[in-house]
Design a protein around this motif. Sequence first.
Motif, PDB file in Angstrom:
ATOM      1  N   THR A   1      16.641  20.461   6.350  1.00 55.98           N
ATOM      2  CA  THR A   1      16.299  19.479   7.372  1.00 55.98           C
ATOM      3  C   THR A   1      15.128  18.630   6.899  1.00 55.98           C
ATOM      4  N   PRO A   2      15.385  17.402   6.422  1.00 59.20           N
ATOM      5  CA  PRO A   2      14.293  16.555   5.941  1.00 59.20           C
ATOM      6  C   PRO A   2      13.352  16.149   7.075  1.00 59.20           C
ATOM      7  N   ARG A   3      12.063  16.125   6.740  1.00 62.17           N
ATOM      8  CA  ARG A   3      11.027  15.668   7.654  1.00 62.17           C
ATOM      9  C   ARG A   3      10.317  14.495   6.986  1.00 62.17           C
ATOM     10  N   GLN A   4       9.800  13.578   7.779  1.00 61.24           N
ATOM     11  CA  GLN A   4       9.105  12.430   7.203  1.00 61.24           C
ATOM     12  C   GLN A   4       7.639  12.761   6.938  1.00 61.24           C
ATOM     13  N   ILE A   5       7.119  12.175   5.850  1.00 57.22           N
ATOM     14  CA  ILE A   5       5.718  12.345   5.484  1.00 57.22           C
ATOM     15  C   ILE A   5       5.297  11.141   4.650  1.00 57.22           C
ATOM     16  N   THR A   6       4.056  10.692   4.824  1.00 57.75           N
ATOM     17  CA  THR A   6       3.560   9.611   3.968  1.00 57.75           C
ATOM     18  C   THR A   6       3.163  10.208   2.619  1.00 57.75           C
ATOM     19  N   LEU A   7       3.128   9.371   1.612  1.00 62.84           N
ATOM     20  CA  LEU A   7       2.740   9.839   0.286  1.00 62.84           C
ATOM     21  C   LEU A   7       1.320  10.410   0.316  1.00 62.84           C
TER      22      LEU A   7
ATOM     23  N   GLU B   1      -1.310   4.306 -16.100  1.00 58.72           N
ATOM     24  CA  GLU B   1      -1.704   2.907 -16.315  1.00 58.72           C
ATOM     25  C   GLU B   1      -0.510   1.971 -16.496  1.00 58.72           C
ATOM     26  N   GLU B   2       0.682   2.520 -16.604  1.00 62.29           N
ATOM     27  CA  GLU B   2       1.881   1.702 -16.807  1.00 62.29           C
ATOM     28  C   GLU B   2       2.218   0.908 -15.551  1.00 62.29           C
ATOM     29  N   PRO B   3       2.809  -0.275 -15.717  1.00 66.92           N
ATOM     30  CA  PRO B   3       3.224  -1.061 -14.552  1.00 66.92           C
ATOM     31  C   PRO B   3       4.166  -0.264 -13.646  1.00 66.92           C
ATOM     32  N   GLY B   4       3.929  -0.349 -12.365  1.00 66.00           N
ATOM     33  CA  GLY B   4       4.792   0.284 -11.375  1.00 66.00           C
ATOM     34  C   GLY B   4       4.464   1.729 -11.060  1.00 66.00           C
ATOM     35  N   VAL B   5       3.647   2.384 -11.866  1.00 70.39           N
ATOM     36  CA  VAL B   5       3.379   3.811 -11.637  1.00 70.39           C
ATOM     37  C   VAL B   5       2.440   3.973 -10.439  1.00 70.39           C
ATOM     38  N   VAL B   6       2.967   4.591  -9.419  1.00 66.40           N
ATOM     39  CA  VAL B   6       2.217   4.877  -8.203  1.00 66.40           C
ATOM     40  C   VAL B   6       1.523   6.229  -8.333  1.00 66.40           C
TER      41      VAL B   6
ATOM     42  N   PHE C   1      -2.217   3.450  -5.502  1.00 67.20           N
ATOM     43  CA  PHE C   1      -1.515   3.055  -4.283  1.00 67.20           C
ATOM     44  C   PHE C   1      -1.267   1.547  -4.207  1.00 67.20           C
ATOM     45  N   GLY C   2      -1.919   0.781  -5.073  1.00 64.53           N
ATOM     46  CA  GLY C   2      -1.720  -0.669  -5.093  1.00 64.53           C
ATOM     47  C   GLY C   2      -0.863  -1.137  -6.265  1.00 64.53           C
ATOM     48  N   ALA C   3      -0.075  -0.246  -6.845  1.00 69.88           N
ATOM     49  CA  ALA C   3       0.747  -0.592  -8.015  1.00 69.88           C
ATOM     50  C   ALA C   3       1.689  -1.751  -7.710  1.00 69.88           C
ATOM     51  N   GLU C   4       1.812  -2.644  -8.686  1.00 75.91           N
ATOM     52  CA  GLU C   4       2.810  -3.720  -8.600  1.00 75.91           C
ATOM     53  C   GLU C   4       4.142  -3.126  -9.034  1.00 75.91           C
ATOM     54  N   PRO C   5       5.215  -3.368  -8.281  1.00 76.43           N
ATOM     55  CA  PRO C   5       6.515  -2.797  -8.658  1.00 76.43           C
ATOM     56  C   PRO C   5       6.940  -3.191 -10.077  1.00 76.43           C
TER      57      PRO C   5
ATOM     58  N   ASP D   1       0.857  -1.178   0.000  1.00 77.30           N
ATOM     59  CA  ASP D   1       0.000   0.000   0.000  1.00 77.30           C
ATOM     60  C   ASP D   1       0.899   1.235   0.000  1.00 77.30           C
ATOM     61  N   TYR D   2       1.038   1.869  -1.164  1.00 77.52           N
ATOM     62  CA  TYR D   2       1.944   3.013  -1.286  1.00 77.52           C
ATOM     63  C   TYR D   2       1.392   4.289  -0.671  1.00 77.52           C
ATOM     64  N   SER D   3       0.141   4.294  -0.237  1.00 76.81           N
ATOM     65  CA  SER D   3      -0.395   5.496   0.417  1.00 76.81           C
ATOM     66  C   SER D   3       0.369   5.778   1.706  1.00 76.81           C
ATOM     67  N   ASN D   4       0.879   4.721   2.330  1.00 83.87           N
ATOM     68  CA  ASN D   4       1.624   4.873   3.575  1.00 83.87           C
ATOM     69  C   ASN D   4       3.137   4.865   3.382  1.00 83.87           C
TER      70      ASN D   4
END
Length: 170
Positions: free
Chosen positions: A18-24, A91-96, A163-167, A2-5
């Motif tokens: 200064t990098p900060r963390q964030i979910t997609l 629509e391409e494979p891997g595209v999140v 968010f469910g893209a196959e790598p 799940d790429y949303s997280n």
Amino acid sequence: MDYSNLTLCYGLDLYDTTPRQITLQNWLRLCANLEPFQEKRERPVLMPHGWFSYRRADSLIQHSGCVQIDIDAKHQDKPIQWDDLAQVMAEEPGVVLAQRSASGEGLWLLVAVKGISKTDHRERADHVVAHFEDRFDVVVDHPMSRNLASVRFASSHLAHVNFGAEPWPY
């Protein structure tokens, strides 16, 4: 996956080191709430290739498993309908994610790549870039894909997400 997280790093603007963390998913929410005419260099910037302790490639803590693809109008030899291209490329494979750039004069993709890591990032990024250049007859900004620490300006344009893209198999 799940790429949303997917957790990435971002800065408050181009000059923030200064990098900060964030979910997609939260990054996309942040982008949706941007002021429409905010100066590009004052917008938040995303580091789509992973988690970093500092904004330098040698400070990568964990790779995101993705490669960013940057396609700018200035590198193309023909006019492109960016919204149409984003929809097709999504629509391409891997595209999140496929989204027009902050300026609206380009497109960026976030592509999941099977098994990618810090040590083979450049090699795998080159393969992904070659695929998109060949398949869609576009010129990709190679350094943006190859550089682990490259940043992406926040864009308020519509994002096509999977968010469910196959790598991408590499």
